[in-house]
Write a protein that holds these residues in place. Sequence first.
Motif, PDB file in Angstrom:
ATOM      1  N   LEU A 136       0.983  -0.983  -0.126  1.00  0.00           N
ATOM      2  CA  LEU A 136       0.068   0.043  -0.081  1.00  0.00           C
ATOM      3  C   LEU A 136       0.783   1.135  -0.030  1.00  0.00           C
ATOM      4  O   LEU A 136       0.532   2.222  -0.502  1.00  0.00           O
ATOM      5  CB  LEU A 136      -0.965   0.013   1.160  1.00  0.00           C
ATOM      6  N   SER A 161      -0.986   4.615  -1.403  1.00  0.00           N
ATOM      7  CA  SER A 161      -2.393   4.711  -0.923  1.00  0.00           C
ATOM      8  C   SER A 161      -2.307   5.088   0.360  1.00  0.00           C
ATOM      9  O   SER A 161      -1.615   4.686   1.404  1.00  0.00           O
ATOM     10  CB  SER A 161      -3.057   3.310  -1.166  1.00  0.00           C
ATOM     11  N   ASP A 192      -4.457   4.434   2.555  1.00  0.00           N
ATOM     12  CA  ASP A 192      -4.857   3.461   3.321  1.00  0.00           C
ATOM     13  C   ASP A 192      -3.498   2.721   4.106  1.00  0.00           C
ATOM     14  O   ASP A 192      -3.799   1.916   5.184  1.00  0.00           O
ATOM     15  CB  ASP A 192      -5.661   2.386   2.476  1.00  0.00           C
TER      16      ASP A 192
END
Length: 187
Positions: A9, A14, A16
């Motif tokens: 990620l 990202s 996230d």
Amino acid sequence: MQDDEIISLFFARSEDAIRQLDVQYGRTCRSLSHNILGSWQDAEECVNDAYLGAWNTIPPQKPSPLLAYICKIVRNLSLRRFRDKMAIKRNAHFDVALQELEGCLPSSDTLDDQIDAKELAAVIKQFLDSLSVENRVIFLRRYWFLDSYREIARRVGLTEKTVSVRLVRIRQKLKALLEEKDVPVSG
């Protein structure tokens, strides 16, 4: 979520990644920082700064294990903040843990003459590898994570007195090993 998935990620940039990092390791990071700083608010700020540091270094870094990587960032930021605040107020819990180790740490004035940091790290790694798993956990929880005797006792299922006695014996073994390796120790 596994470490490699969280790192993926980060590589995908990202947002996230930070959320998953916090879900996986946030509690440990905040506890580590709080043990150094004695303030949940300061701990939260250091952890957030550490997440930013991870964001800025992953990629290109691909840390393994991720927990050790983020804890090192949190610990360094927390220690820096502690030093900045030290002139104003002292953290007795942190000071006590470091004072316990004083007698088996190399004296700073002759360290450069006797052994460099990499060699010292190798000796300490050898020492940690020689400990039982339980004693290694006790040592690291006290001197890396700065947990109280009570917290360590709760984690490993021993009494506080037993933890205290074990730490004395572990420090004695560390001091003996350092002396055997001709590393000058203070005290």
